[in-house]
Design a protein around this motif. Structure first.
Motif, PDB file in Angstrom:
ATOM      1  N   TRP A  20       0.823  -1.207   0.000  1.00 24.46           N
ATOM      2  CA  TRP A  20       0.000   0.000   0.000  1.00 24.46           C
ATOM      3  C   TRP A  20       0.856   1.257   0.000  1.00 24.46           C
ATOM      4  O   TRP A  20       0.488   2.274  -0.606  1.00 24.46           O
ATOM      5  CB  TRP A  20      -0.948  -0.006   1.189  1.00 24.46           C
ATOM      6  CG  TRP A  20      -2.234  -0.727   0.911  1.00 24.46           C
ATOM      7  CD1 TRP A  20      -2.672  -1.893   1.468  1.00 24.46           C
ATOM      8  CD2 TRP A  20      -3.244  -0.328  -0.011  1.00 24.46           C
ATOM      9  NE1 TRP A  20      -3.893  -2.247   0.956  1.00 24.46           N
ATOM     10  CE2 TRP A  20      -4.275  -1.298   0.044  1.00 24.46           C
ATOM     11  CE3 TRP A  20      -3.393   0.752  -0.879  1.00 24.46           C
ATOM     12  CZ2 TRP A  20      -5.418  -1.212  -0.742  1.00 24.46           C
ATOM     13  CZ3 TRP A  20      -4.530   0.841  -1.668  1.00 24.46           C
ATOM     14  CH2 TRP A  20      -5.531  -0.134  -1.590  1.00 24.46           C
ATOM     15  N   ASN A 118      -8.570   1.389   2.371  1.00 23.81           N
ATOM     16  CA  ASN A 118      -8.633   2.201   1.148  1.00 23.81           C
ATOM     17  C   ASN A 118      -9.718   1.720   0.184  1.00 23.81           C
ATOM     18  O   ASN A 118      -9.604   1.902  -1.026  1.00 23.81           O
ATOM     19  CB  ASN A 118      -7.269   2.218   0.444  1.00 23.81           C
ATOM     20  CG  ASN A 118      -6.263   3.071   1.174  1.00 23.81           C
ATOM     21  OD1 ASN A 118      -6.625   3.981   1.909  1.00 23.81           O
ATOM     22  ND2 ASN A 118      -4.987   2.772   1.005  1.00 23.81           N
ATOM     23  N   THR A 133      -1.329   7.003   2.949  1.00 19.74           N
ATOM     24  CA  THR A 133      -1.079   5.626   2.516  1.00 19.74           C
ATOM     25  C   THR A 133       0.399   5.406   2.220  1.00 19.74           C
ATOM     26  O   THR A 133       0.953   4.338   2.515  1.00 19.74           O
ATOM     27  CB  THR A 133      -1.937   5.307   1.271  1.00 19.74           C
ATOM     28  OG1 THR A 133      -3.318   5.484   1.609  1.00 19.74           O
ATOM     29  CG2 THR A 133      -1.722   3.893   0.801  1.00 19.74           C
ATOM     30  N   LEU A 136       1.938   4.626   5.415  1.00 15.88           N
ATOM     31  CA  LEU A 136       1.050   3.729   6.163  1.00 15.88           C
ATOM     32  C   LEU A 136       1.796   2.901   7.214  1.00 15.88           C
ATOM     33  O   LEU A 136       2.931   2.477   6.999  1.00 15.88           O
ATOM     34  CB  LEU A 136       0.347   2.786   5.184  1.00 15.88           C
ATOM     35  CG  LEU A 136      -0.893   2.060   5.697  1.00 15.88           C
ATOM     36  CD1 LEU A 136      -2.018   3.036   5.999  1.00 15.88           C
ATOM     37  CD2 LEU A 136      -1.360   1.029   4.658  1.00 15.88           C
TER      38      LEU A 136
END
Length: 413
Positions: A20, A118, A133, A136
């Motif tokens: 991610w 997400n 993100t 993250l």
């Protein structure tokens, strides 16, 4: 100008988190005034700093183990979850049976996040969610089992006392299964008024059928801080999301909410009050999507603008083609206490269905001279009268709250 992707973030061994992060880096693009959603909000004042990622708490620990948790933070009982200097604290409350609490990394490792992380917004359309993100790692995953009614609120408390410009990202996922009822509190506070830092928070919220989530947020960051918050909410049949937000601090504060009313009977209430001082900017942005018939949304936003403060309200109600009988209302009121203060308001309705009720409105002005005269005629001084009227103006978005301790807390300066 610093590239915010490169803040010295620690590596992660979690494959889900790492994947991610790569997607976030690819999607992130710093917003400019040419972007419609950011044309009124100047982010340059917060970009003059060289931010750093949170420091690990120790060589072998990436989770905060500080003892500040023993302090009394809220004037009411709550299940308090702490985020300190960019980390989720290791010491967590004992939650009732049926409530699951995991760190975001734990949840990703156990594949709890696959259906949610997400999934409630488009990453390439939300620049600071994309940055979140790209960084993250910190945050919590909370699931409340079907039929649970929490006896006291869940409370997320965010603090920082680092002596360097900290950039802290948190990504939280809250899942309420059918017929649950939860009060959820967020509190942002900085006791040291000289610190420079940024909080960038994304909350993804999923409400099952007939679930009720009441969200109460108080933001009291210091006037050198950046506060960027995005709530993405999915609401199913007969479920309800209510949000009551008091924005009092930060050099730049943006509170953004996107609510997707996905099934019949879904409801949302988005109320907020903000107060700008000095050269601060407060941005309240809301996007409500009525995707199904017989859905309801209400918004009331009130702002007090002082000194050279700048207020922004962007509110959109979208009625999809099948959303017959939808009802959406939106109102923004600004109280201008200075000739140097400014406010930008952009309400919008997008209606693609018949048989709906929608309205929006916006007003701005000074204190009512007749009301001032009335108070003065009863022996109240000028400054005290102005303060009373200003407080009454700001308190209105919270006037219907039945939880008295929380209502009083939101209304306190």
């Amino acid at each position: 100008m610093q590239n915010l992707l490169d803040i010295g973030l620690s590596e992660t061994s979690n494959a889900v988190i790492s994947g991610w992060r790569d997607k976030g880096r690819a999607a992130f693009c710093l917003p400019t005034p040419k972007a419609e959603e950011w044309k009124y909000t100047n982010i340059k004042p917060i970009l003059s700093n060289i931010y750093q990622a949170p420091k690990p708490c120790s060589e072998n620990h990436t989770t905060c183990t500080c003892e500040h948790k023993h302090e009394h933070h809220l004037p009411f009982e709550a299940y308090e979850i702490y985020f300190h200097n960019g980390h989720l604290c290791a010491h967590q409350p004992h939650l009732p049976e049926g409530v699951t609490l995991l760190s975001l990394e734990e949840a990703a490792a156990e594949h709890e996040t696959s259906a949610y992380l997400n999934k409630s917004f488009e990453l390439n359309k939300m620049p600071f969610a994309a940055l979140n993100t790209a960084h993250l790692g910190e945050g919590v995953f909370i699931r409340v089992a079907r039929g649970i009614r929490l006896d006291k609120p869940l409370a997320f408390i965010y603090e920082t006392d680092e002596d360097f410009p900290l950039w802290a990202d948190f990504h939280n996922i809250i899942v309420l299964e059918s017929e649950t009822t939860v009060d959820w509190v967020e509190f942002f506070e900085s006791k040291n008024k000289t610190l420079t830092y940024a909080h960038n928070v994304v909350n993804e919220i999923f409400l099952g059928k007939s679930a009720v989530l009441k969200h109460y947020k108080k933001q009291q960051e210091n006037e050198k801080a950046a506060h960027l918050a995005f709530n993405a909410v999915s609401v199913r049949q007969n479920a309800k999301f209510e949000s009551y937000v008091s924005e009092l601090g930060a050099l730049l504060a943006r509170h953004e909410t996107m609510v997707h009313l996905k099934e019949e009977g879904a409801e949302t209430v988005l109320n907020a009050a903000y107060r700008t001082k000095g050269k601060t900017t407060h941005d309240t942005t809301a996007n409500v999507i009525h995707a199904c018939a017989q859905t309801t949304s209400k918004q009331l936003i009130k702002g007090v603008l002082e000194d050279e403060g700048h207020g922004v309200f962007q509110g959109k109600i979208r009625i999809e083609p099948k959303a017959f009988g939808a009802n959406g209302t939106q109102l923004h009121k600004a109280l201008m206490l200075s000739n140097q203060a400014t406010v930008d308001v952009k309400p919008a309705l997008e209606i693609f269905a018949d048989d709906v009720k929608c309205s929006h409105g916006a007003t701005s002005g000074a204190l009512d001279e007749n009301q001032l005269f009335y108070l003065r005629s009863r022996g109240i001084g000028q400054k005290e009268a102005e303060a009373l009227l200003t407080k009454a103006f700001l308190d209105e978005p919270f006037a219907t709250l039945q939880n008295e301790p929380i209502r009083l807390w939101l209304c306190e300066d």
